[in-house]
Design a protein around this motif. Structure first.
Motif, PDB file in Angstrom:
ATOM      1  N   UNK A  28     -25.504  21.688   5.110  1.00 53.73           N
ATOM      2  CA  UNK A  28     -25.701  22.284   6.428  1.00 53.73           C
ATOM      3  C   UNK A  28     -26.300  23.677   6.195  1.00 53.73           C
ATOM      4  N   UNK A  29     -27.200  24.074   7.082  1.00 57.21           N
ATOM      5  CA  UNK A  29     -27.846  25.373   6.929  1.00 57.21           C
ATOM      6  C   UNK A  29     -27.557  26.251   8.137  1.00 57.21           C
ATOM      7  N   UNK A  30     -27.224  27.490   7.849  1.00 58.33           N
ATOM      8  CA  UNK A  30     -26.989  28.488   8.887  1.00 58.33           C
ATOM      9  C   UNK A  30     -27.971  29.632   8.681  1.00 58.33           C
ATOM     10  N   UNK A  43     -27.754  27.901   2.884  1.00 62.31           N
ATOM     11  CA  UNK A  43     -27.582  26.462   2.746  1.00 62.31           C
ATOM     12  C   UNK A  43     -26.221  26.241   2.106  1.00 62.31           C
ATOM     13  N   UNK A  44     -25.390  25.442   2.767  1.00 62.18           N
ATOM     14  CA  UNK A  44     -24.029  25.193   2.292  1.00 62.18           C
ATOM     15  C   UNK A  44     -23.932  23.726   1.887  1.00 62.18           C
ATOM     16  N   UNK A  45     -23.555  23.485   0.639  1.00 61.66           N
ATOM     17  CA  UNK A  45     -23.367  22.118   0.143  1.00 61.66           C
ATOM     18  C   UNK A  45     -21.871  21.865   0.031  1.00 61.66           C
ATOM     19  N   UNK A  46     -21.452  20.727   0.582  1.00 59.44           N
ATOM     20  CA  UNK A  46     -20.023  20.426   0.616  1.00 59.44           C
ATOM     21  C   UNK A  46     -19.772  18.955   0.321  1.00 59.44           C
ATOM     22  N   UNK A  47     -18.531  18.652  -0.096  1.00 60.29           N
ATOM     23  CA  UNK A  47     -18.178  17.277  -0.441  1.00 60.29           C
ATOM     24  C   UNK A  47     -17.580  16.548   0.760  1.00 60.29           C
ATOM     25  N   UNK A 148     -28.668  25.731  11.779  1.00 57.26           N
ATOM     26  CA  UNK A 148     -30.077  25.378  11.843  1.00 57.26           C
ATOM     27  C   UNK A 148     -30.262  23.870  11.771  1.00 57.26           C
ATOM     28  N   UNK A 149     -29.587  23.227  10.823  1.00 56.39           N
ATOM     29  CA  UNK A 149     -29.699  21.777  10.685  1.00 56.39           C
ATOM     30  C   UNK A 149     -28.513  21.231   9.925  1.00 56.39           C
ATOM     31  N   UNK A 150     -28.462  19.928   9.842  1.00 52.36           N
ATOM     32  CA  UNK A 150     -27.412  19.254   9.084  1.00 52.36           C
ATOM     33  C   UNK A 150     -28.045  18.055   8.412  1.00 52.36           C
TER      34      UNK A 150
END
Length: 152
Positions: A28-30, A43-47, A148-150
């Motif tokens: 997901x991006x903020x 940009x956040x990367x998560x499990x 911004x997006x997912x």
């Protein structure tokens, strides 16, 4: 023939094990629009458990909009980044152009100490040292960031 079969089994086990250990990360991006010449995107990367694994922050500093010259912005960025210069799990790269500077800050959460996470994200880690996606994004939204997006 027996050696070839044993080698085949070993390769299959290794490939299966490697694939199982790498879980698919979602992103997901903020972002925050230019405020006084600074534009921020993370940009956040998560499990699958919504634990943050990695963040990549891209900041753009427009000298003219900031009311500073290149050297003043360089001094500003270097002063602001001293808190995480030698932190494990954090890499910071900065490129200074003629009109703007671009900074990329990459954080790999598992490599950062639990005590350092509040310095980086302004939130405390969970008891197990993980960072909650929901807590992090709520904190960002309260600070003016917009989703911004997912990507899935």
């Amino acid at each position: 023939m027996k050696k070839i079969f044993s080698l085949y089994v070993l390769v299959v086990v290794l490939l299966t094990g490697c694939g199982a250990s790498e879980s698919k990360l979602e992103t997901v991006t903020y972002g925050m629009d230019s405020t006084n010449g600074v534009t921020l995107n993370m940009e956040i990367k998560y499990d699958k458990d919504k634990h943050v694994q990695e963040t990549i922050t891209k900041n753009t500093y427009n000298y003219k909009e900031m009311g500073m010259n290149k050297e003043q912005v360089k001094e500003y960025i270097e002063k602001a980044s001293t808190m995480y210069k030698n932190m494990s799990g954090v890499t910071d790269t900065i490129e200074y152009g003629n009109e703007e500077a671009k900074e990329t800050l990459k954080i790999i959460v598992k490599d950062v100490s639990k005590e350092s996470l509040p310095v980086l994200y302004s939130i405390n880690a969970n008891d197990d040292g993980t960072v909650s996606l929901d807590t992090l994004t709520k904190n960002f939204e309260a600070s003016g960031f917009k989703k911004i997006n997912n990507k899935e």
